[in-house]
Enzyme design. Structure first.
Site, short mmCIF file in Angstrom:
data_model
loop_
_atom_site.label_atom_id
_atom_site.label_comp_id
_atom_site.label_asym_id
_atom_site.label_seq_id
_atom_site.Cartn_x
_atom_site.Cartn_y
_atom_site.Cartn_z
N ALA A 27 0.86 -1.19 0.00
CA ALA A 27 0.00 0.00 0.00
C ALA A 27 0.89 1.24 0.00
CB ALA A 27 -0.88 -0.02 1.25
N TYR A 28 0.46 2.29 -0.68
CA TYR A 28 1.28 3.49 -0.87
C TYR A 28 0.73 4.68 -0.08
CZ TYR A 28 3.85 0.87 -4.22
OH TYR A 28 4.64 -0.10 -4.77
#
Lengths: 149, 149
Positions: A27-28
């Protein structure tokens, strides 16, 4: 410093399930620079990557499962899930083939990491590799994390 | 690796404004391990600190102003603002005195960083220093960022 080339794949190699593989979830929190959290089997990692295409500065820092879950909640866009296959190639290289799940399927990408820029530039890919997308940010996982719809 | 001792301060030293000082703003995305973003004048930094009291592993990674503002939005608790004064001490040490603003005021904390554990253990503080809180996590900025009300 991470030096790698990346290729699109259109057809899976034979006997894929015979190679070691594991599920990655990532996840960013930020894309420029990249600030990412990743679950890799029982490991939880915070990654920072500087801007760049073939050559990027990369830092990998350990997280607890609790910290990972806390930071994952702060992600932008989609959470990426993929199966990563590690396929030996040549004398000492490893092809990392990513089979994306969820709404990114049936995307397939392969990456090869090198110890020098010279080695990266002289790399001859196997015949089942498709287009070289090393110099495109379109196939960065950080770009893929951004929902376009 | 960062080796430092931390003290509570109850009374400001004389001539404080004569020392170099700057405003710091910092926000916490995670507290164990610490994942923090900080604005320090025109610098924007992502910091990772491992668990620990006197000795902690610390990584400082550059951010753009845009990335800083994006990540600051993801902070938990309060955003900490403080004025940091750098006061030379002895032969080669620097006292970093933090004067907290906002709802943490009038809190004052001083930190001194050392090059070895031996040096940290043999440190004699100046007479205007208060309690040694090195071994308390209560005065970690990450703890102070958590709103208790």
């Amino acid at each position: 410093m991470e030096i790698e080339r990346k290729y699109l794949i259109h057809k899976l190699p034979d006997h894929l399930e015979a190679y070691p593989h594991r599920t990655l979830e990532q996840a960013y929190l930020c894309t420029e620079p990249v600030v990412r959290v990743r679950r890799d089997a029982d490991d939880y990692i915070l990654t920072y990557k500087s801007k760049g295409l073939m050559i990027r500065e990369e830092h990998n820092l350990p997280l607890t499962e609790e910290a990972y879950c806390h930071l994952r909640e702060k992600a932008d866009g989609r959470i990426i899930t993929k199966e990563r296959y590690c396929i030996p190639y040549g004398d000492h290289l490893t092809i990392e083939l990513d089979v994306f799940a969820g709404d990114l399927a049936p995307l397939l990408l392969a990456e090869v990491e090198f110890s020098s820029e010279e080695e990266a530039n002289s790399f001859t890919p196997p015949d089942w590799f498709g287009e070289d997308v090393t110099f495109s940010s379109k196939y960065h996982n950080s770009t893929l994390s951004q929902k376009k719809d």
